[in-house]
Design a protein around this motif. Structure first.
Motif, PDB file in Angstrom:
ATOM      1  N   ARG A   1      59.069 -45.938  69.269  1.00  0.00           N
ATOM      2  CA  ARG A   1      58.873 -45.486  67.882  1.00  0.00           C
ATOM      3  C   ARG A   1      58.080 -46.512  67.095  1.00  0.00           C
ATOM      4  NH1 ARG A   1      62.228 -42.162  64.435  1.00  0.00           N
ATOM      5  NH2 ARG A   1      63.425 -41.796  66.340  1.00  0.00           N
ATOM      6  N   ALA A   2      57.170 -46.012  66.278  1.00  0.00           N
ATOM      7  CA  ALA A   2      56.424 -46.855  65.348  1.00  0.00           C
ATOM      8  C   ALA A   2      56.760 -46.409  63.928  1.00  0.00           C
ATOM      9  CB  ALA A   2      54.923 -46.745  65.593  1.00  0.00           C
ATOM     10  N   THR A   3      57.035 -47.388  63.071  1.00  0.00           N
ATOM     11  CA  THR A   3      57.405 -47.079  61.692  1.00  0.00           C
ATOM     12  C   THR A   3      56.523 -47.871  60.732  1.00  0.00           C
ATOM     13  OG1 THR A   3      59.704 -46.676  62.338  1.00  0.00           O
ATOM     14  CG2 THR A   3      59.272 -47.078  60.005  1.00  0.00           C
ATOM     15  N   ILE A   4      55.897 -47.150  59.813  1.00  0.00           N
ATOM     16  CA  ILE A   4      54.988 -47.748  58.826  1.00  0.00           C
ATOM     17  C   ILE A   4      55.528 -47.439  57.443  1.00  0.00           C
ATOM     18  CG2 ILE A   4      52.646 -47.720  57.904  1.00  0.00           C
ATOM     19  CD1 ILE A   4      51.788 -46.656  60.730  1.00  0.00           C
ATOM     20  N   ASN A   5      55.539 -48.456  56.592  1.00  0.00           N
ATOM     21  CA  ASN A   5      56.078 -48.303  55.246  1.00  0.00           C
ATOM     22  C   ASN A   5      54.984 -48.335  54.189  1.00  0.00           C
ATOM     23  OD1 ASN A   5      58.934 -48.428  56.093  1.00  0.00           O
ATOM     24  ND2 ASN A   5      58.375 -50.507  56.698  1.00  0.00           N
ATOM     25  N   CYS A   6      55.232 -47.619  53.119  1.00  0.00           N
ATOM     26  CA  CYS A   6      54.294 -47.556  52.002  1.00  0.00           C
ATOM     27  C   CYS A   6      55.114 -47.543  50.719  1.00  0.00           C
ATOM     28  CB  CYS A   6      53.438 -46.293  52.115  1.00  0.00           C
ATOM     29  SG  CYS A   6      52.320 -45.992  50.729  1.00  0.00           S
ATOM     30  N   LYS A   7      54.787 -48.461  49.812  1.00  0.00           N
ATOM     31  CA  LYS A   7      55.529 -48.556  48.560  1.00  0.00           C
ATOM     32  C   LYS A   7      54.553 -48.460  47.400  1.00  0.00           C
ATOM     33  CE  LYS A   7      59.029 -51.370  46.222  1.00  0.00           C
ATOM     34  NZ  LYS A   7      60.103 -50.349  46.316  1.00  0.00           N
ATOM     35  N   SER A   8      54.832 -47.587  46.450  1.00  0.00           N
ATOM     36  CA  SER A   8      53.969 -47.417  45.280  1.00  0.00           C
ATOM     37  C   SER A   8      54.534 -48.195  44.102  1.00  0.00           C
ATOM     38  CB  SER A   8      53.838 -45.933  44.924  1.00  0.00           C
ATOM     39  OG  SER A   8      55.096 -45.338  44.717  1.00  0.00           O
ATOM     40  N   SER A   9      53.632 -48.647  43.224  1.00  0.00           N
ATOM     41  CA  SER A   9      54.038 -49.470  42.086  1.00  0.00           C
ATOM     42  C   SER A   9      54.748 -48.666  40.999  1.00  0.00           C
ATOM     43  CB  SER A   9      52.821 -50.192  41.492  1.00  0.00           C
ATOM     44  OG  SER A   9      51.868 -49.252  41.032  1.00  0.00           O
ATOM     45  N   GLN A  10      54.634 -47.344  41.076  1.00  0.00           N
ATOM     46  CA  GLN A  10      55.404 -46.456  40.214  1.00  0.00           C
ATOM     47  C   GLN A  10      55.684 -45.175  40.977  1.00  0.00           C
ATOM     48  OE1 GLN A  10      52.075 -46.124  37.191  1.00  0.00           O
ATOM     49  NE2 GLN A  10      52.775 -44.000  37.145  1.00  0.00           N
ATOM     50  N   SER A  11      56.664 -44.432  40.511  1.00  0.00           N
ATOM     51  CA  SER A  11      57.040 -43.229  41.222  1.00  0.00           C
ATOM     52  C   SER A  11      55.888 -42.241  41.303  1.00  0.00           C
ATOM     53  CB  SER A  11      58.225 -42.558  40.530  1.00  0.00           C
ATOM     54  OG  SER A  11      58.550 -41.346  41.165  1.00  0.00           O
TER      55      SER A  11
END
Lengths: 113, 124
Positions: A18-28
């Protein structure tokens, strides 16, 4: 501008794992009026243009294998490749379309271990 | 089959101009918004500009506003990007793409298809 931060910058995964990549935004990027997350994922293989994989955070584009899945809501999102294949070697980008300007994450390079 | 083919890239001096073209096929061109996205080789993606299907609405990144102009000729299935006052940091591969609008005025959306791109190099 909405800043998109991806992690890790790169990862090496064994075939079939499994490969897991994360992405986080500075606002919703969740729009309350329609309860949709305005987030897409793209795959860019070497020497090729990006290809749309996922939109609305979790809807697979037609023809995309079901080993690719998107999840998350609000500010935190994940792209999962359930069983890595050799043809999945690529750089993966997230993109928000909640606000203008449209912005991308910096990319995550996926390689075979 | 959806296809787009960019042309018009090349080497230009700082302060110069260039016009990119993108010929599309495989879909009803006038029904869809289109976009330009750029990528410095080996680096990330930057949205540049978008235009609605009829051409009446256009949008630009702050980095190119006032210097670049997006337009389209629906009779020729062709998208354009006129680039003026070019700077070294405009050097990139410019790709045109088909754009799915998620807002009524098409200022937001995702990119459901894009082309190989045309290399623009700004250097003296």
């Amino acid at each position: 501008d909405i800043v998109m931060a991806q992690s890790p910058d790169s990862l090496a995964v064994s075939l079939g794992e499994r490969a897991t990549i994360n992405c986080k935004s500075s606002q919703s990027v969740l729009y309350r009026a329609d309860n949709r997350n305005y987030l897409a994922w793209y795959q860019q293989k070497p020497g090729q243009p990006p290809k749309l994989l996922i939109y609305w955070a979790s809807t697979r584009e037609s023809g995309v294998p079901d080993r690719f899945s998107g999840s998350g809501s609000g500010t935190d999102f994940t792209l999962t490749i359930s069983s890595l294949q050799a043809g999945d070697v690529a750089v993966y980008y997230c993109q928000q379309y909640y606000g203008s300007p449209l912005t991308f994450g910096g990319g995550t390079k996926v390689e075979i271990k | 089959e959806v296809q787009v083919l960019e042309s018009g890239g090349g080497l230009v001096q700082p302060g110069g101009s260039l016009r990119l073209s993108c010929v599309a096929s495989g879909f009803t061109f006038s029904d869809f918004a289109m976009t330009w996205v750029r990528q410095v080789p080996g680096k990330g993606l930057e949205w540049v500009s978008s235009i609605s299907g009829g051409g009446g609405s256009t949008y630009y990144a702050d980095s190119v506003k006032g210097r670049f102009t997006i337009s389209r000729d629906n009779s020729k299935n062709t998208l354009y990007l006129q680039m003026n006052s070019l700077r070294a940091d405009d050097t990139a591969i410019y790709s045109c793409g088909k754009y799915y609008c998620t807002s009524t005025n098409c200022d937001r959306g995702y990119f459901d298809f894009w082309g190989q791109g045309a290399l623009v190099t700004v250097s003296s």
